[in-house]
Scaffold this motif. Structure first.
Motif, PDB file in Angstrom:
ATOM      1  N   LEU A  39       0.827  -1.197   0.000  1.00 43.00           N
ATOM      2  CA  LEU A  39       0.000   0.000   0.000  1.00 43.00           C
ATOM      3  C   LEU A  39       0.862   1.247   0.000  1.00 43.00           C
ATOM      4  CD1 LEU A  39      -3.010   0.738   0.182  1.00 43.00           C
ATOM      5  CD2 LEU A  39      -2.683   0.982   2.632  1.00 43.00           C
ATOM      6  N   PHE A  40       1.907   1.234   0.841  1.00 44.33           N
ATOM      7  CA  PHE A  40       2.750   2.424   0.968  1.00 44.33           C
ATOM      8  C   PHE A  40       3.695   2.594  -0.221  1.00 44.33           C
ATOM      9  CE2 PHE A  40       2.642   1.951   5.850  1.00 44.33           C
ATOM     10  CZ  PHE A  40       1.331   2.373   5.837  1.00 44.33           C
ATOM     11  N   GLN A  41       4.236   1.478  -0.671  1.00 43.04           N
ATOM     12  CA  GLN A  41       5.331   1.580  -1.635  1.00 43.04           C
ATOM     13  C   GLN A  41       4.903   1.320  -3.073  1.00 43.04           C
ATOM     14  OE1 GLN A  41       8.376  -1.029  -0.230  1.00 43.04           O
ATOM     15  NE2 GLN A  41       8.729   0.161   1.608  1.00 43.04           N
TER      16      GLN A  41
ATOM     17  N   ARG B 158      -3.942   8.123   5.167  1.00 44.63           N
ATOM     18  CA  ARG B 158      -3.460   6.745   5.313  1.00 44.63           C
ATOM     19  C   ARG B 158      -3.239   6.415   6.779  1.00 44.63           C
ATOM     20  NH1 ARG B 158       1.237   5.453   0.915  1.00 44.63           N
ATOM     21  NH2 ARG B 158      -0.087   5.435  -0.923  1.00 44.63           N
ATOM     22  N   CYS B 159      -2.616   7.352   7.468  1.00 46.71           N
ATOM     23  CA  CYS B 159      -2.336   7.110   8.884  1.00 46.71           C
ATOM     24  C   CYS B 159      -3.636   6.978   9.672  1.00 46.71           C
ATOM     25  CB  CYS B 159      -1.475   8.236   9.451  1.00 46.71           C
ATOM     26  SG  CYS B 159       0.188   8.279   8.756  1.00 46.71           S
ATOM     27  N   ARG B 160      -4.640   7.797   9.309  1.00 44.61           N
ATOM     28  CA  ARG B 160      -5.912   7.700  10.033  1.00 44.61           C
ATOM     29  C   ARG B 160      -6.525   6.318   9.905  1.00 44.61           C
ATOM     30  NH1 ARG B 160      -6.491  13.192   8.746  1.00 44.61           N
ATOM     31  NH2 ARG B 160      -7.432  12.766   6.720  1.00 44.61           N
ATOM     32  N   LYS B 161      -6.308   5.662   8.768  1.00 49.21           N
ATOM     33  CA  LYS B 161      -6.903   4.339   8.544  1.00 49.21           C
ATOM     34  C   LYS B 161      -5.977   3.201   8.991  1.00 49.21           C
ATOM     35  CE  LYS B 161      -8.186   5.634   4.196  1.00 49.21           C
ATOM     36  NZ  LYS B 161      -8.320   5.383   2.811  1.00 49.21           N
ATOM     37  N   CYS B 162      -4.773   3.546   9.442  1.00 52.17           N
ATOM     38  CA  CYS B 162      -3.766   2.517   9.701  1.00 52.17           C
ATOM     39  C   CYS B 162      -3.940   1.877  11.078  1.00 52.17           C
ATOM     40  CB  CYS B 162      -2.380   3.150   9.597  1.00 52.17           C
ATOM     41  SG  CYS B 162      -1.063   2.011  10.044  1.00 52.17           S
ATOM     42  N   GLY B 163      -3.843   0.574  11.110  1.00 57.05           N
ATOM     43  CA  GLY B 163      -3.978  -0.165  12.355  1.00 57.05           C
ATOM     44  C   GLY B 163      -2.818   0.052  13.328  1.00 57.05           C
ATOM     45  N   PHE B 164      -1.685   0.588  12.827  1.00 56.11           N
ATOM     46  CA  PHE B 164      -0.528   0.812  13.691  1.00 56.11           C
ATOM     47  C   PHE B 164      -0.480   2.240  14.231  1.00 56.11           C
ATOM     48  CE2 PHE B 164       1.091  -2.601  10.824  1.00 56.11           C
ATOM     49  CZ  PHE B 164       1.220  -3.570  11.799  1.00 56.11           C
ATOM     50  N   ARG B 165      -1.495   3.024  13.897  1.00 57.77           N
ATOM     51  CA  ARG B 165      -1.463   4.457  14.212  1.00 57.77           C
ATOM     52  C   ARG B 165      -1.145   4.734  15.683  1.00 57.77           C
ATOM     53  NH1 ARG B 165      -6.017   7.483  15.498  1.00 57.77           N
ATOM     54  NH2 ARG B 165      -7.280   5.724  14.855  1.00 57.77           N
ATOM     55  N   LYS B 166      -1.713   3.960  16.567  1.00 58.54           N
ATOM     56  CA  LYS B 166      -1.557   4.257  17.995  1.00 58.54           C
ATOM     57  C   LYS B 166      -0.142   3.969  18.507  1.00 58.54           C
ATOM     58  CE  LYS B 166      -6.177   4.335  19.749  1.00 58.54           C
ATOM     59  NZ  LYS B 166      -7.157   3.689  18.955  1.00 58.54           N
ATOM     60  N   VAL B 167       0.569   3.099  17.842  1.00 59.65           N
ATOM     61  CA  VAL B 167       1.912   2.774  18.313  1.00 59.65           C
ATOM     62  C   VAL B 167       3.012   3.330  17.404  1.00 59.65           C
ATOM     63  CG1 VAL B 167       1.202   0.695  19.530  1.00 59.65           C
ATOM     64  CG2 VAL B 167       1.844   0.530  17.130  1.00 59.65           C
ATOM     65  N   CYS B 168       2.602   3.987  16.342  1.00 63.26           N
ATOM     66  CA  CYS B 168       3.581   4.477  15.358  1.00 63.26           C
ATOM     67  C   CYS B 168       4.057   5.873  15.741  1.00 63.26           C
ATOM     68  CB  CYS B 168       2.945   4.494  13.966  1.00 63.26           C
ATOM     69  SG  CYS B 168       4.048   5.206  12.735  1.00 63.26           S
ATOM     70  N   ASP B 169       5.384   6.032  15.853  1.00 63.94           N
ATOM     71  CA  ASP B 169       5.889   7.345  16.233  1.00 63.94           C
ATOM     72  C   ASP B 169       6.006   8.287  15.042  1.00 63.94           C
ATOM     73  OD1 ASP B 169       8.032   6.331  14.896  1.00 63.94           O
ATOM     74  OD2 ASP B 169       9.428   6.369  16.583  1.00 63.94           O
ATOM     75  N   GLN B 170       5.616   7.817  13.861  1.00 64.83           N
ATOM     76  CA  GLN B 170       5.665   8.683  12.683  1.00 64.83           C
ATOM     77  C   GLN B 170       4.266   8.962  12.116  1.00 64.83           C
ATOM     78  OE1 GLN B 170       8.708   7.844   9.794  1.00 64.83           O
ATOM     79  NE2 GLN B 170       9.684   6.455  11.220  1.00 64.83           N
ATOM     80  N   SER B 171       3.275   8.622  12.893  1.00 63.21           N
ATOM     81  CA  SER B 171       1.905   8.827  12.423  1.00 63.21           C
ATOM     82  C   SER B 171       1.618  10.299  12.150  1.00 63.21           C
ATOM     83  CB  SER B 171       0.922   8.280  13.459  1.00 63.21           C
ATOM     84  OG  SER B 171      -0.386   8.635  13.088  1.00 63.21           O
ATOM     85  N   LEU B 172       0.906  10.566  11.087  1.00 64.88           N
ATOM     86  CA  LEU B 172       0.515  11.940  10.758  1.00 64.88           C
ATOM     87  C   LEU B 172      -0.886  12.240  11.268  1.00 64.88           C
ATOM     88  CD1 LEU B 172       1.802  11.975   7.060  1.00 64.88           C
ATOM     89  CD2 LEU B 172       2.851  13.098   9.025  1.00 64.88           C
TER      90      LEU B 172
ATOM     91  N   GLN C  38      11.491   4.343   8.170  1.00 71.59           N
ATOM     92  CA  GLN C  38      10.932   5.671   7.951  1.00 71.59           C
ATOM     93  C   GLN C  38       9.583   5.612   7.239  1.00 71.59           C
ATOM     94  OE1 GLN C  38      12.406   8.570   9.123  1.00 71.59           O
ATOM     95  NE2 GLN C  38      13.631   6.999  10.155  1.00 71.59           N
ATOM     96  N   ARG C  39       8.745   6.537   7.575  1.00 72.81           N
ATOM     97  CA  ARG C  39       7.469   6.658   6.867  1.00 72.81           C
ATOM     98  C   ARG C  39       7.756   6.965   5.402  1.00 72.81           C
ATOM     99  NH1 ARG C  39       5.605  10.930   9.321  1.00 72.81           N
ATOM    100  NH2 ARG C  39       6.222  12.279   7.621  1.00 72.81           N
ATOM    101  N   SER C  40       7.003   6.350   4.502  1.00 69.10           N
ATOM    102  CA  SER C  40       7.296   6.494   3.074  1.00 69.10           C
ATOM    103  C   SER C  40       6.287   7.400   2.375  1.00 69.10           C
ATOM    104  CB  SER C  40       7.293   5.113   2.412  1.00 69.10           C
ATOM    105  OG  SER C  40       6.007   4.525   2.547  1.00 69.10           O
ATOM    106  N   HIS C  41       5.512   8.176   3.129  1.00 71.66           N
ATOM    107  CA  HIS C  41       4.486   9.021   2.486  1.00 71.66           C
ATOM    108  C   HIS C  41       4.167  10.214   3.372  1.00 71.66           C
ATOM    109  CE1 HIS C  41       1.316   7.870   5.331  1.00 71.66           C
ATOM    110  NE2 HIS C  41       1.969   6.715   5.382  1.00 71.66           N
ATOM    111  N   GLU C  42       3.385  11.125   2.852  1.00 72.98           N
ATOM    112  CA  GLU C  42       2.964  12.309   3.613  1.00 72.98           C
ATOM    113  C   GLU C  42       1.445  12.370   3.663  1.00 72.98           C
ATOM    114  OE1 GLU C  42       5.043  14.345   5.151  1.00 72.98           O
ATOM    115  OE2 GLU C  42       6.749  13.167   4.423  1.00 72.98           O
TER     116      GLU C  42
HETATM  117  S1  SF4 Z   1       0.516   5.396  11.228  1.00 72.79           S
HETATM  118 FE1  SF4 Z   1       2.659   4.925  10.888  1.00 72.79          FE
HETATM  119  S2  SF4 Z   1       2.665   2.879   9.972  1.00 72.79           S
HETATM  120 FE2  SF4 Z   1       0.580   3.700   9.813  1.00 72.79          FE
HETATM  121  S3  SF4 Z   1       0.501   4.704   7.803  1.00 72.79           S
HETATM  122 FE3  SF4 Z   1       1.059   6.275   9.274  1.00 72.79          FE
HETATM  123  S4  SF4 Z   1       3.289   6.293   9.254  1.00 72.79           S
HETATM  124 FE4  SF4 Z   1       2.667   4.379   8.285  1.00 72.79          FE
END
Ligand code: SF4
Length: 170
Positions: free
Chosen positions: A16-18, A155-169, A147-151
């Motif tokens: 999805l990201f790449q 995507r981050c709002r829909k991401c299941g890792f959002r709560k633990v991701c230190d690069q979440s937008l 590293q996060r591969s997008h801006e």
């Molecule tokens: S929350 Fe983190 S892992 Fe999820 S899309 Fe954003 S940067 Fe990627």
């Protein structure tokens, strides 16, 4: 099994990201619109597995056509003008698994959206891009800092890792 499930999940995420970036760089083909008869589709009961890469996946259907086995992925939601890159890579992974499982290379896979079907040619270029993605994914698995591969905050709002991701937008 947990490892495999996690592997697939991460695979989907990375695609999805790449996917967009990879496809832009490699000039991969998009899908072409095709007519498909859903009555001939056979549901897949067990996931396909290729031990060499530890890759597993379960296409929604397998269709037999002229001696070839064609994987079909069904998508819900809005029908795009062209298949999303992440979906192209997903169906390419199924083509790879079909080839390794049945010993016959599918010439294409099908993405079935609500209002349109696309055939995605399983070209050597697409296979090569897929294998590159898998290799990159393996490298990322052992990195402590990816590293996060997008801006894209959506995507981050829909991401299941959002709560633990230190690069979440989001
Ligand atoms: S929350 Fe983190 S892992 Fe999820 S899309 Fe954003 S940067 Fe990627």
């Amino acid at each position: 099994m947990l490892y495999l499930a996690l592997f697939l999940f991460v695979l989907a995420l990375l695609f999805l990201f790449q996917g967009n970036r990879q496809r832009r760089e490699s000039g991969l083909p998009g899908g072409r619109v095709v007519y498909t008869d859903t009555r001939a589709w056979g549901e897949v009961e067990k996931p396909l597995f290729w031990a060499e890469l530890g890759l597993t996946g379960k296409p929604d259907y397998l269709v037999e056509r002229e001696g070839r086995i064609i994987p079909v992925e069904v998508k819900s939601g809005r029908t795009p003008e062209a298949p999303y890159d992440s979906h192209i890579f997903q169906v390419a992974a199924y083509c790879l698994l079909v080839e390794k499982t049945y010993g016959k290379r599918p010439p294409y896979g099908i993405i079935h959206y609500p209002n349109r079907d696309f055939a995605v040619d399983y070209t050597p270029a697409l296979e090569s891009a897929l294998l590159d993605e898998l290799a990159e994914m393996r490298r990322d698995e052992v990195r402590t800092n990816v590293q996060r591969s997008h801006e894209d905050a959506a995507r981050c709002r829909k991401c299941g890792f959002r709560k633990v991701c230190d690069q979440s937008l989001a």
